[in-house]
Design an enzyme around this catalytic site. Structure first.
Site, PDB file in Angstrom:
ATOM      1  N   ASN A 129      64.686  11.058  42.010  1.00 38.51           N
ATOM      2  CA  ASN A 129      65.024  11.596  40.682  1.00 38.51           C
ATOM      3  C   ASN A 129      66.402  11.121  40.214  1.00 38.51           C
ATOM      4  O   ASN A 129      67.201  11.887  39.691  1.00 38.51           O
ATOM      5  CB  ASN A 129      64.992  13.135  40.700  1.00 38.51           C
ATOM      6  CG  ASN A 129      63.612  13.661  41.010  1.00 38.51           C
ATOM      7  OD1 ASN A 129      62.632  13.224  40.432  1.00 38.51           O
ATOM      8  ND2 ASN A 129      63.532  14.593  41.945  1.00 38.51           N
ATOM      9  N   LYS A 244      56.751   9.169  48.456  1.00 41.20           N
ATOM     10  CA  LYS A 244      57.241   7.949  47.810  1.00 41.20           C
ATOM     11  C   LYS A 244      58.403   7.346  48.575  1.00 41.20           C
ATOM     12  O   LYS A 244      58.445   6.127  48.823  1.00 41.20           O
ATOM     13  CB  LYS A 244      57.677   8.232  46.374  1.00 41.20           C
ATOM     14  CG  LYS A 244      57.927   6.951  45.568  1.00 41.20           C
ATOM     15  CD  LYS A 244      58.913   7.139  44.450  1.00 41.20           C
ATOM     16  CE  LYS A 244      60.310   6.814  44.926  1.00 41.20           C
ATOM     17  NZ  LYS A 244      61.296   6.730  43.838  1.00 41.20           N
TER      18      LYS A 244
END
Length: 319
Positions: A129, A244
């Site tokens: 993020n 991920k």
């Protein structure tokens, strides 16, 4: 082998007859953060790798590697740049998919780097993020505070810290570097990796306790050697590591070319090319792994680079 010969010159080496190699495409396809362009043509980059500063310059079909010796190339950097692998075979196989063919041709010079697992793990924990400029700045600050200084061409650079050096950092110190909530993950991960490295040596002298054997399972060399799905699960035990990030670590540092990290750009490419459901990232990953098998990681890099450079937008963004 994707080059014909190597020659030594004062200041470095030159690879001749190089194929499937373009600095911009290699260093700007989302896999690394410590390479910087030296010119507007983006055929000349400077990087900090394994405690060394080196430059990569492309001139037609020759690649100049400045700042390293022939021995360093043969021992480390040949594999770092994945040069023993024949990318023409990979491209030939992936081009069988008419939808992927365009992305493969566009990213003709991409190669997957074989990076240090610890640096890659910390870097991609930091990437969660986060924007690339902030990731790069975070890594620079970590290296400046905890890494060793390197002199190159009259300038000072900083190597990425060892697990031992970074394990001495506190969460508060890391937060002061602007790492935010990721500081806690990095602090804990560095300590786990360093403790595992100590116990790896200790087990040669004595039997380990159950608690120590648990910590030893965080050894990155051990994790790298695991089959892909076991490797994924082992990496996801580290604080701040989801699917991920684990896929990124496997693909960019552990040679697991069947890994398929799905980020925002890969999601856009999968929607654009294959009509994938935008909100189903695990399904995208499963689809790609089933479709491309051990070449899924290569397809990921071609898709990522194409989507980002072409600034692909998907229907949900156009409303």
């Amino acid at each position: 082998m994707d080059y014909k010969e190597v020659e030594v010159f004062e200041g470095g080496i030159v690879l001749k007859g190089v194929k499937h190699f373009h600095p911009q495409q290699i260093f700007e396809c989302g896999q690394c953060f410590r390479w910087t362009s030296r010119n507007t043509k983006k055929d000349h980059y400077l990087g900090i790798v394994e405690g060394k500063v080196l430059e990569v310059k492309l001139v037609q079909d020759e690649v100049y590697l400045l700042g390293i010796t022939l021995d360093e190339f043969q021992v480390f950097f040949r594999d770092y740049f994945d040069l023993p692998r024949d990318y023409s075979k990979i491209k030939r196989e992936l081009r069988k998919d008419p939808l992927l063919k365009k992305a493969v041709s566009f990213g003709f010079g991409i190669r997957i780097l074989r990076q240090d697992p610890f640096e890659t793990l910390i870097s991609f924990i930091l990437s969660s993020n986060n924007l690339i400029p902030k990731i790069r700045e975070g890594i620079r600050r970590i290296s400046e505070k905890y890494g060793q200084s390197i002199q190159y061409e009259g300038e000072t650079y900083d190597a990425f810290p060892t697990p031992e050096a970074l394990s001495r950092a506190t969460e508060e110190e890391l937060r002061e570097l602007g790492l935010g909530y990721r500081a806690a993950y990095i602090e804990k991960t560095a300590k786990l990796v360093y403790k595992a490295s100590l116990l790896k040596k200790e087990k040669e002298k004595r039997a380990l306790t159950p608690e120590e054997r648990e910590i030893l399972s965080y050894d990155l060399t051990y994790i790298s050697a695991l089959p892909e799905e076991e490797c994924l699960k082992a990496l996801m035990r580290f604080p701040g590591v989801g699917m991920k990030v684990a896929d990124c670590v496997m693909l960019f540092s552990m040679g697991k070319t069947g890994a398929f990290p799905v980020d925002v750009w890969v999601k856009k490419a999968m929607v654009h090319f294959y009509g994938a459901e935008p909100k189903s990232l695990p399904k995208m990953r499963s689809f790609a792994k089933e479709k491309f098998g051990s070449l899924a990681g290569f397809s990921q890099q071609y898709l990522f680079y194409y989507a980002r450079e072409k600034k692909i937008r998907i229907p949900e963004e156009k409303k």
